[in-house]
Design a protein around this motif. Structure first.
Motif, PDB file in Angstrom:
ATOM      1  N   LYS A   1      -3.572   1.297  -3.388  1.00 51.62           N
ATOM      2  CA  LYS A   1      -3.155  -0.102  -3.288  1.00 51.62           C
ATOM      3  C   LYS A   1      -2.337  -0.478  -4.516  1.00 51.62           C
TER       4      LYS A   1
ATOM      5  N   VAL B   1       0.856  -1.183   0.000  1.00 51.17           N
ATOM      6  CA  VAL B   1       0.000   0.000   0.000  1.00 51.17           C
ATOM      7  C   VAL B   1       0.897   1.240   0.000  1.00 51.17           C
TER       8      VAL B   1
ATOM      9  N   PRO C   1      -3.030   5.659   4.368  1.00 55.44           N
ATOM     10  CA  PRO C   1      -3.016   4.802   3.178  1.00 55.44           C
ATOM     11  C   PRO C   1      -3.830   5.442   2.054  1.00 55.44           C
TER      12      PRO C   1
ATOM     13  N   SER D   1       3.320  -5.452   1.611  1.00 58.04           N
ATOM     14  CA  SER D   1       2.410  -6.360   2.318  1.00 58.04           C
ATOM     15  C   SER D   1       3.239  -7.421   3.018  1.00 58.04           C
TER      16      SER D   1
END
Length: 161
Positions: free
Chosen positions: A85, A73, A82, A159
């Motif tokens: 993505k 992200v 955030p 991630s």
């Protein structure tokens, strides 16, 4: 009379500094995270400050995030919100990280007319940091949008797969 017309013309042009320009300065948005310019300068690098706080633009192809294809992200470099993505990132060929959509609610929009025509500006909805602009020339098979974002305005969080 010949001198009066040019003088009136000059007066008219000078007086065109409309109240709309003054209102624009007064209508500063308020954000969840607000800091003084001195505080932002102390926390951000010179390049981050230029882009995020002064609405500057980094040179194309200068960000390592432009060719980053890892899963994760992209967060605001100023406040860690955030924003995008990795699954929505695509190579637009423009030299800036590009996404076909934002994380809903975390990106705010405004109008930018600094270069002589109107563009849709994007900024962080939490701190107001300038991110880039959104255009209608993105992938047709998804949203058709191209969120053209300054890499220096982003922090990539991989991630944990």
């Amino acid at each position: 009379m010949k001198k009066l017309i040019p003088m009136l013309t000059i007066f008219f042009l000078i007086s065109c500094n409309s109240s709309a320009q003054k209102k624009e300065d007064q209508q500063k948005e308020t954000f969840e995270i607000t800091k003084t310019e001195a505080e932002w300068k102390a926390e951000l690098t010179d390049k981050e400050y230029y882009v995020l706080r002064e609405a500057g633009t980094e040179r194309p192809f200068s960000s390592p995030l432009n060719k980053n294809y890892e899963k994760g992200v992209y967060h605001c470099a100023a406040c860690d919100t955030p924003l995008f993505k990795s699954e929505h990132k695509f190579d637009s060929g423009t030299g800036w990280p590009s996404f076909d959509r934002e994380i809903e609610g975390n990106v705010a929009y405004g109008t930018d007319t600094k270069i002589g025509y109107t563009r849709d500006e994007e900024h962080c909805a939490t701190c107001g940091g300038h991110l880039g602009h959104v255009f209608n020339d993105g992938p047709k098979e998804t949203t058709g949008k191209r969120h053209c974002i300054n890499g220096v305005a982003l922090k990539f969080v991989p991630s944990e797969e």
